[in-house]
Write an enzyme that holds these catalytic residues in place. Structure first.
Site, PDB file in Angstrom:
ATOM      1  N   GLU A 135      -1.223  -9.911   1.958  1.00  0.00           N
ATOM      2  CA  GLU A 135      -0.033  -9.418   1.274  1.00  0.00           C
ATOM      3  C   GLU A 135       1.139 -10.392   1.424  1.00  0.00           C
ATOM      4  OE1 GLU A 135      -0.158  -4.664   1.394  1.00  0.00           O
ATOM      5  OE2 GLU A 135      -0.638  -5.578   3.318  1.00  0.00           O
ATOM      6  N   GLU A 157      -7.992  -2.469   4.299  1.00  0.00           N
ATOM      7  CA  GLU A 157      -7.341  -1.267   4.833  1.00  0.00           C
ATOM      8  C   GLU A 157      -8.133   0.020   4.615  1.00  0.00           C
ATOM      9  OE1 GLU A 157      -4.006  -4.234   4.373  1.00  0.00           O
ATOM     10  OE2 GLU A 157      -5.816  -3.677   3.274  1.00  0.00           O
TER      11      GLU A 157
END
Length: 596
Positions: A135, A157
């Site tokens: 990210e 995740e």
């Protein structure tokens, strides 16, 4: 700010603590007008986005934002990791929703400042780039990844019961398109540098030795204008356009939800919520999309599913750490022998050869060997078909396999894995035959390590047939070997510590999760599975159908029903295991009917 390792000149501000041992989670240096920010948390094997690192990063951005720089390069000082993601131990401690929301707000603001810097930014990625590391790279103008087997990029995740929380659900679809982004987000799949470039996830790939040079050349392109992936193919752009249309989008998102339900049975909320967040967020400006992401992350991270999955993850890390510590005292094993070319033996041989160690594969006749070699070739071919390796790499792996029906080629080996029929007499005979030609240690060289792949036979009983019982150990694989990650290393009371360490090291070299257990009845897995299979069989005896039993268990969240698992293990194998356990533990009133 601390000076980056290896730099001799810098016009960056100097920390008041200069001269003291470096304690910062990263370093910053400015050379020739370029800021080099190197993540290198002291005393840690990998970099993680801890609260400490985020605070330090914030300070550095504030210090350089107004300087007339040519650009900023983010890279890692670790040998195999860029940033492995968030600090999972910190995540585990989060229970207050307001605290989580504030941390996300801070993280989004920090990453937004990276994207808004007045000079170009480059993420120079070598090693694992996961979760928050990915990210962060998405906030940079440019990304370059090293062409190395350890360089993997992903958003894992969902495997922790979460969704990407630092912009991944919003920036990734905007960069590489909705279909490709959903695939990465919903599966947690890790992609290689070359695959990342094809997706448009990175702009360039290169040899690790020239990573900094390529990063510098990307800075010369200036700030990225207009967004989007520079290398995304026509097919990807068309698929994204379809996904962004009203009708096409409904089809794409509905298909994604159906795929999630088929895979998870609805037991894991995170993937379904991820689809919702991507769908809703892309209809909004980025800032509002990030808020949708944050709201969902807050809800998930304090939930029971995420807490349980994070606990499992940390437990696995502790197991891996123990195995790594044990393996430090292992002796080198340049070649391995595998006795038995059946499905289990061939699977073990292929797994070892695939990871780079030559293997001598022995069976009693050429027909058995041929079947075993074909099995190995099929597994390597599958990896090529799935684009997990090249045809050349598959050929190299097969070239490491040396089939034989004689013991002579095993004469100079230091380690063999026995995978013959689960019978004490057969295994005793093989031990005697192997030790007749194997190194004894009498000449000063290490004695042969004999590892038996057995699910229940006591290792001490097998070692009783050995002239060197200290060299005998259990090494229990699970079928199919190429899919099952666990390996049990079983030590009997006389097994030498070096033998255990070397066996653990071999399992780790195969990419397995290795646990060390004592030589007790059923070891670990058979004792765990026993009650589960036992109850499934009793349900069948008492009138339930096979379909009803398995459907109930899958409805409860098991990936497979007990009777399906019993069939896959093999009823004959389960029966034999049951007989061994009964012999050791005694016949009990709740003994599984199928085992009696």
């Amino acid at each position: 700010m601390a000076r980056a390792k290896g730099t001799t000149t810098s016009d960056a501000p100097v920390d008041s603590g200069a001269g003291s041992p470096p304690a910062s989670p990263a370093t910053l240096a400015i050379r020739d007008g370029i800021a080099w920010l190197v993540f290198d948390a002291p005393g840690k094997r990998v970099n993680t986005l801890s609260q400490r690192l985020m605070g330090w990063f914030d300070e550095q951005l504030a210090a350089i934002a107004s300087q007339p720089l040519r650009g900023l390069v983010l890279r890692s000082g670790k040998p195999d990791t860029f940033i492995a993601g968030a600090d999972i131990e910190e995540l585990e401690q989060l229970s207050d929703r307001a605290q989580v929301r504030e941390l996300l707000r801070y993280g989004h603001a920090l990453f937004g400042r990276v994207a808004a810097l007045p000079f170009p930014t480059v993420a120079a990625i070598h090693g694992a780039c996961m979760g928050g590391g990915t990210e962060l790279s998405l906030c940079c103008d440019w990304r370059v990844a090293s062409e190395h087997e350890k360089t993997k990029i992903g958003l894992p995740e969902v495997q922790l019961g979460l969704i990407p929380g630092l912009g991944g659900t919003q920036r990734l679809p905007r960069l590489i398109g909705v279909p490709a982004a959903l695939d990465l987000i919903l599966t947690g799949r890790q992609v290689s540098a070359s695959r990342a470039r094809k997706l448009g996830l990175v702009d360039e790939t290169c040899h690790p030795a020239i990573l900094d040079r390529v990063a510098t050349s990307l800075l010369a392109r200036g700030k990225r204008r207009g967004g989007g992936a520079a290398k995304q193919g026509l097919g990807g752009r068309v698929a994204d356009l379809v996904a962004r249309s009203p009708l096409g989008g409904k089809l794409v998102y509905d298909k994604a939800r159906a795929g999630v339900l088929e895979k998870t049975g609805g037991h894991y909320p995170a993937p379904l919520r991820a689809v919702d967040v991507v769908e809703k967020g892309l209809k909004l400006p980025l800032a509002q999309g990030l808020q949708v992401e944050a709201d969902t992350f807050v809800e998930l991270v304090v939930g029971e599913t995420a807490k349980s999955l994070i606990g499992i993850f940390l437990m696995k890390n502790r197991v891996e750490a123990k195995a790594a510590e044990l393996a430090k005292t292992a002796r080198p094993v340049p070649r391995v022998g595998v006795l038995g070319a059946g499905l289990m033996g061939a699977g073990i041989a292929q797994g070892i050869a695939h990871r780079g160690t030559p293997v001598v594969l022995k069976d009693k006749d050429l027909a058995s060997l041929a079947r075993g070699m074909k099995y190995c070739a099929d597994r390597e071919g599958e990896l090529v078909a799935r684009r997990r390796q090249t045809d050349v790499e598959a050929r190299e792996a097969m070239a490491r396999l040396h089939p034989t029906i004689e013991y002579e080629p095993l004469r100079h080996l230091d380690f063999v894995v026995e995978a013959v029929f689960e019978d004490v007499g057969v295994k005793h005979a093989v031990i005697g035959e192997m030790e007749a030609v194997a190194p004894s240690g009498d000449d000063g060289k290490p004695a042969l390590i004999f590892a038996s792949n057995t699910s229940t036979i006591p290792i001490a009983e097998l070692a009783s047939a050995s002239a060197r019982p200290a060299q005998v150990v259990g090494m229990h694989f699970f079928s199919p070997v190429h899919k099952m990650p666990l390996v049990e290393v079983i030590r009997h009371p006389a097994t030498a510590p070096e033998v255990v360490a070397t066996t653990v090291a071999l399992g780790r070299a195969m990419g397995k999760t290795v646990i060390v257990v004592d030589d007790s009845p059923g070891f670990f897995t058979s004792r765990v599975l026993g009650p589960f299979l036992n109850e499934a069989v009793w349900c069948l005896v008492e009138g339930a159908t096979i379909e009803e039993v398995d459907a109930a268990l899958k409805g409860w969240g098991w990936p497979a029903g007990g009777l399906q698992l019993l069939d896959e293990v093999g009823i004959d194998v389960a029966y034999h295991a049951g007989q061994v356990l009964i012999a050791r533990l005694g016949d009990r009133i709740d003994a599984p009917p199928a085992f009696q």
